[in-house]
Design a protein around this motif. Structure first.
Motif, short mmCIF file in Angstrom:
data_model
loop_
_atom_site.label_atom_id
_atom_site.label_comp_id
_atom_site.label_asym_id
_atom_site.label_seq_id
_atom_site.Cartn_x
_atom_site.Cartn_y
_atom_site.Cartn_z
N ARG A 8 0.82 -1.21 0.00
CA ARG A 8 0.00 0.00 0.00
C ARG A 8 0.86 1.26 0.00
N THR A 9 0.19 2.38 -0.24
CA THR A 9 0.80 3.68 0.02
C THR A 9 0.45 3.99 1.47
N ALA A 10 1.44 3.96 2.35
CA ALA A 10 1.20 4.10 3.78
C ALA A 10 1.01 5.56 4.19
N GLY B 145 12.96 1.36 12.68
CA GLY B 145 12.83 2.31 13.78
C GLY B 145 11.71 3.30 13.59
N GLU B 146 11.70 4.29 14.45
CA GLU B 146 10.64 5.30 14.46
C GLU B 146 10.94 6.42 13.48
N LEU B 147 9.97 6.72 12.64
CA LEU B 147 10.03 7.85 11.73
C LEU B 147 9.04 8.88 12.26
N GLY C 169 0.59 21.14 11.23
CA GLY C 169 0.05 20.19 12.21
C GLY C 169 1.04 19.80 13.28
N SER C 170 0.62 18.88 14.11
CA SER C 170 1.46 18.36 15.19
C SER C 170 2.29 17.18 14.69
N PRO C 171 3.44 16.93 15.33
CA PRO C 171 4.27 15.78 14.91
C PRO C 171 3.50 14.47 15.03
N ASP C 172 3.79 13.55 14.13
CA ASP C 172 3.20 12.23 14.13
C ASP C 172 4.33 11.25 13.84
N LEU D 79 4.05 1.13 9.88
CA LEU D 79 2.93 0.88 10.79
C LEU D 79 2.71 2.05 11.74
N LYS D 80 1.47 2.51 11.82
CA LYS D 80 1.10 3.49 12.85
C LYS D 80 0.89 2.73 14.15
#
Length: 140
Positions: free
Chosen positions: A12-14, A47-49, A56-59, A83-84
């Motif tokens: 998918r396009t994530a 890792g975390e991206l 907006g706020s960081p995600d 993955l969120k």
């Protein structure tokens, strides 16, 4: 001018968004991309991206290995995993960790070196996903 950011996985396009910044784990260390960044291709680690949508706020999300391309404020990340926090099933991740650990313990005489290396990489990725999930839950 914002960065146009797209994350693509095999399924998918994530993510597709205009962002003001991106921080991610490159193979050679943490990397930050801001508007006007030099064109580059870089290998990405598990890792975390973290990204900040324009206005907006960081995600954040967890990304697996892959490649990042920056070209004239267009940023493309091609990765095997994106993955969120809400998409992570900690029970399934823990089960995958246990299966990989058991297979590695019993693998020396059964599996080839390539299969052992693959299992070790999968184990490292599952551990990184679990770590990311736990960190995100502790911030809530």
């Amino acid at each position: 001018m914002p960065l146009h950011f797209q994350i693509i996985t095999p399924l998918r396009t994530a993510l597709q968004a205009d962002v003001s910044s991106i921080q991610l784990p490159a193979i050679e260390g943490e990397m930050e991309i801001l508007p006007g960044h030099a064109d580059i291709i870089a290998a990405v680690a598990n890792g975390e991206l973290t990204y900040r949508p324009e206005g907006g706020s960081p995600d954040s999300l967890f990304v697996g290995g892959g490649f990042l391309q920056v070209e004239k404020d267009n940023v493309l990340l091609v990765t095997d995993t994106a993955l969120k926090p809400g998409e992570i099933d900690s029970t399934a991740v823990q089960a995958a960790i246990e299966r990989a650990q058991a297979a590695l313990r019993n693998s020396e005489s059964v599996l080839s070196r390539e299969e052992q290396t693959y299992l070790a990489a999968q184990l490292a990725k599952q551990l990184a996903i679990l770590d990311y999930s736990r960190k995100r839950k502790s911030r809530v």
